[in-house]
Design a protein around this motif. Structure first.
Motif, PDB file in Angstrom:
ATOM      1  N   UNK A 288       0.835  -1.152   0.133  1.00 32.29           N
ATOM      2  CA  UNK A 288      -0.089  -0.025  -0.048  1.00 32.29           C
ATOM      3  C   UNK A 288       0.780   1.272   0.044  1.00 32.29           C
ATOM      4  N   UNK A 289       0.322   2.365  -0.292  1.00 31.73           N
ATOM      5  CA  UNK A 289       0.912   3.626  -0.467  1.00 31.73           C
ATOM      6  C   UNK A 289       0.211   4.922  -0.492  1.00 31.73           C
ATOM      7  N   UNK A 290       0.786   5.804  -0.285  1.00 35.10           N
ATOM      8  CA  UNK A 290      -0.017   7.135  -0.042  1.00 35.10           C
ATOM      9  C   UNK A 290       0.508   8.083  -1.491  1.00 35.10           C
ATOM     10  N   UNK A 291      -0.339   8.473  -2.262  1.00 31.93           N
ATOM     11  CA  UNK A 291      -0.251   9.641  -3.396  1.00 31.93           C
ATOM     12  C   UNK A 291       0.655   8.837  -4.275  1.00 31.93           C
ATOM     13  N   UNK A 292       1.970   9.378  -4.571  1.00 31.53           N
ATOM     14  CA  UNK A 292       2.714   8.843  -5.340  1.00 31.53           C
ATOM     15  C   UNK A 292       2.861   7.123  -5.146  1.00 31.53           C
ATOM     16  N   UNK A 293       3.076   7.071  -3.732  1.00 33.31           N
ATOM     17  CA  UNK A 293       3.019   5.673  -3.248  1.00 33.31           C
ATOM     18  C   UNK A 293       1.771   4.758  -3.562  1.00 33.31           C
ATOM     19  N   UNK A 298      -0.432   0.865  -7.059  1.00 35.55           N
ATOM     20  CA  UNK A 298      -1.362   0.493  -8.074  1.00 35.55           C
ATOM     21  C   UNK A 298      -0.406  -0.160  -9.260  1.00 35.55           C
ATOM     22  N   UNK A 299       0.851   0.456  -9.757  1.00 44.24           N
ATOM     23  CA  UNK A 299       1.463  -0.040 -10.909  1.00 44.24           C
ATOM     24  C   UNK A 299       1.953  -1.328 -10.702  1.00 44.24           C
ATOM     25  N   UNK A 300       2.823  -1.570  -9.362  1.00 42.23           N
ATOM     26  CA  UNK A 300       3.298  -2.654  -8.900  1.00 42.23           C
ATOM     27  C   UNK A 300       2.440  -3.980  -8.829  1.00 42.23           C
ATOM     28  N   UNK A 313      -4.762   1.494  -1.879  1.00 42.29           N
ATOM     29  CA  UNK A 313      -4.215   2.741  -2.702  1.00 42.29           C
ATOM     30  C   UNK A 313      -4.961   3.919  -1.631  1.00 42.29           C
ATOM     31  N   UNK A 314      -3.905   4.648  -1.149  1.00 45.18           N
ATOM     32  CA  UNK A 314      -4.286   5.815  -0.214  1.00 45.18           C
ATOM     33  C   UNK A 314      -4.239   7.096  -1.003  1.00 45.18           C
ATOM     34  N   UNK A 315      -5.252   7.642  -1.313  1.00 46.54           N
ATOM     35  CA  UNK A 315      -5.114   9.041  -2.093  1.00 46.54           C
ATOM     36  C   UNK A 315      -4.269   8.943  -3.000  1.00 46.54           C
ATOM     37  N   UNK A 316      -4.404   7.815  -3.749  1.00 46.98           N
ATOM     38  CA  UNK A 316      -3.499   7.333  -4.746  1.00 46.98           C
ATOM     39  C   UNK A 316      -3.392   8.121  -6.168  1.00 46.98           C
ATOM     40  N   UNK A 317      -2.165   8.590  -6.767  1.00 47.07           N
ATOM     41  CA  UNK A 317      -2.185   8.961  -8.012  1.00 47.07           C
ATOM     42  C   UNK A 317      -2.024   8.146  -9.054  1.00 47.07           C
ATOM     43  N   UNK A 318      -3.313   7.794  -9.676  1.00 47.47           N
ATOM     44  CA  UNK A 318      -3.402   6.790 -10.528  1.00 47.47           C
ATOM     45  C   UNK A 318      -3.447   7.087 -12.015  1.00 47.47           C
ATOM     46  N   UNK A 366      -9.561  11.765 -10.056  1.00 47.19           N
ATOM     47  CA  UNK A 366      -8.631  10.764 -10.649  1.00 47.19           C
ATOM     48  C   UNK A 366      -9.150   9.322 -10.032  1.00 47.19           C
ATOM     49  N   UNK A 367      -9.319   9.358  -8.596  1.00 44.58           N
ATOM     50  CA  UNK A 367      -9.815   7.975  -8.148  1.00 44.58           C
ATOM     51  C   UNK A 367     -11.165   7.732  -8.354  1.00 44.58           C
ATOM     52  N   UNK A 368     -12.102   8.729  -8.635  1.00 48.49           N
ATOM     53  CA  UNK A 368     -13.481   8.357  -9.088  1.00 48.49           C
ATOM     54  C   UNK A 368     -13.439   7.942 -10.270  1.00 48.49           C
TER      55      UNK A 368
END
Lengths: 408, 408
Positions: A288-293, A298-300, A313-318, A366-368
């Motif tokens: 798990x990770x936040x934002x970029x993480x 998501x990618x990993x 995915x915590x406040x993820x940049x997807x 972005x998440x929606x």
């Protein structure tokens, strides 16, 4: 106790000389003081200041104009002066870890009477914790009288990146004296952060210690990597020297990376499973990770569908488009490779694919969009929405919640 | 590299929102800037300030009056203002790790453009390093492109003190991938310090990494304990909460200890030798410490004459009287038990009994008296005298020198 007394007396004589040679100051003021009624008093001595304010996340947010439109920002309050000492008392605060700074005649200034502070990218904020009862947020973020896990800064070789890299590894209390094999949570930071972010502002070790002691979280190893593939370690901890950290951690302090965070991730997992007593296989790994993480998670998980049974995915940049054509946060376009990879991932039925975001987070849409895509395909995930924006306060809650779901 | 580009672009959009929600500031100023000619320029933006000074250990000491007589203190210099930005450039500085703060209209203030700082008891100072060539002090204290040891915060149970306690353990590069057993150096801090002192201001990991890489120091494990027997850990790292640290670390944050640092020390050695791949026996153990930690090293080696083959007293606070009658730093009186113990210790011929102190240290006479006693008995020791007082600059030099003598 005579020996002890002697040493005490010896050192009573030592103090003044230290005070000069070690350059230290500090006054007798107590700040912050957590009052019995749940308010907090701040004190700051400065007879020459004209105006002293405080800004902190316990004050109501205000709207400020930015080049990107109106945004929320932490509010300010004005301190009152008497005999050169400035004070401010808050309203009753809910249990939480709070951050603040003084603003002295317009200059942000750390509280000289509070040694507790965290670096957030390029600057520091003071912190304090309000706790009221066992199990509240303040309690979970505090160091309590429970068994503590060890926290180590560990160097590993990345074959993909061709550099030695530093990560933070939490091993739960008792790990060293047991033969038990443990599952592993990989916990990733956001842009501008590093392997010190979750252990400091994220209170990861405290959250894990407390939840494990309460029997709410399974014993697990927690691995906190550095998400900047051009960096070996946090600023000042590798040979790039004492450079000024930047939000764009990717771009400072070294050469361009020869590969990506996701491409290098098997190097991390292989190192951990070779050097720690771990349970292996997908069902014993979470990421798990936040934002970029969150974007990295998501990618990993997308790139290695057999690696993790739990994805957070915590406040993820997807980014649903990995062709490089849609260079925005617009997730309405998805490329065929991503479609194929997500199909494979969800066909393998991860035990938990968990998305969390605050309702005022700038990545909300972005998440929606991503959720809408998942819904359109009937892929199974869980969604948690909280108040607030892109802030550590939310990420600590997400870790607390997500960790309780793992390996059960 | 398209994926990487995409993520970069995503995060370029993220910055402003972070900037508000995470409370961070910082400007584009660079401070300190290490100039090519070996001078250093400091910059500080504050249009409203009337006077901005800098105090740091690169400036000539000044004499100040204290209740304990005249003492040396770090000097000050005045910054020049232009368009609200204050600047100061030093003379050419020798290789060293330096500390400094600004003084803004009388208030000590950290440099908001320098995230590198160390806590020294109750306050912080900014740091920077000057290095000119391989092997100089600045180079030894820097993180260089050499293999790095791991550094862990480790909890152990003390039977003597009946508490869990935290220590810092350095394992040299390669330890995890080798089967080699290693000797152990126990490295103790001074009054007001804790298990974070040597790893921060002491640059212990950097010194060991660099000297090991240069082949000047044998691979060894370095164990940095907490020398306050009433404390479980550094301030904020145990259940006493976020208390204000004090020079009298012994007296804050908890109950009185039920035993002493020296009485509990076998608990440390036993834990380390059980949990790490160590060479055991006296000839594979060294102990040293600064100030109070030098006093502890004196007492521990005295109380356990078969435990350590190498003893280092760095600016040590030495008490030859353990009867509790001579409650001063006067070492002219020695009790019969201490006489007997030292006789036993030196009869066993430690490989190195090493005393180092600065020629202006307020403990100089205390150490001179002890040396006089050792001389009177013909006990074998080595003595190193440096310039300066009771300062980290000396203690880093002493660690650098002492470590090169161990286990050879």
């Amino acid at each position: 106790m005579k020996k002890y007394l002697l040493i005490l007396c010896l050192f009573a004589l030592v103090a003044p000389a230290f005070a000069q040679e070690a350059l230290f100051s500090g006054t007798d003021l107590v700040s912050p003081e957590i009052n019995a009624d749940g308010t907090v008093t701040f004190r700051y001595s400065n007879p020459k200041a004209v105006k002293v304010e405080i800004t902190g996340d316990f004050l109501p947010n205000v709207k400020v104009k930015t080049p990107f439109g109106e945004q929320e920002s932490a509010g300010k309050a004005v301190l009152k002066e008497e005999k050169g000492v400035w004070t401010y008392t808050t309203s009753v605060l809910a249990p939480e870890l709070y951050t603040y700074k003084f603003i002295v005649d317009g200059q942000e200034t750390l509280d000289p009477n509070n040694v507790y502070m965290c670096r957030d990218i390029a600057s520091y904020t003071n912190i304090f914790i309000i706790e009221k009862e066992a199990g509240d947020k303040g309690d979970l973020y505090s160091v309590n009288d429970v068994p503590h896990g060890n926290v180590a800064k560990v160097w590993y070789w990345s074959q993909a990146l061709q550099i030695n890299r530093r990560m933070t590894v939490y091993t739960p209390a008792g790990y060293e004296d047991s033969k038990e094999k443990l599952p592993v949570l990989y916990l990733l930071h956001g842009a501008g952060g590093d392997e010190d972010a979750w252990p400091t502002l994220g209170r990861a070790a405290q959250i894990m210690d407390n939840l494990i002691a309460m029997g709410k979280v399974k014993k697990m190893i927690v691995v906190m990597t550095n998400g900047n593939p051009n960096c070996e370690a946090a600023p000042g901890e590798w040979s790039a020297g004492m450079y000024k950290p930047s939000f764009m951690g990717h771009t400072v302090g070294g050469k361009a990376p020869i590969s990506t965070m996701q491409a290098h991730f098997p190097d991390v997992v292989n190192y951990v499973e070779k050097h720690y007593r771990t349970l292996t296989g997908k069902k014993n790994r979470a990421i798990c990770g936040l934002s970029m993480g969150g974007g990295h998670s998501f990618m990993i998980s997308r790139d290695y569908p057999d690696m993790f049974n739990y994805v957070g995915l915590f406040s993820a940049a997807i980014a649903l488009d990995q062709t490089g054509e849609a260079l925005t946060m617009d997730n309405k376009k998805i490329d065929s490779k991503t479609e194929e990879q997500l199909k494979t991932l969800f066909a393998k039925k991860p035990a938990l694919y968990w998305i969390a975001i605050g309702n005022t987070d700038f990545l909300y849409q972005n998440n929606a969009d991503y959720r809408k895509y998942l819904d359109s395909k009937g892929y199974n995930y869980e969604y948690v929405e909280t108040d607030g924006g892109h802030i550590w306060r939310n990420w600590r809650i997400y870790l607390t919640t997500f960790a309780q779901r793992l390996f059960k």
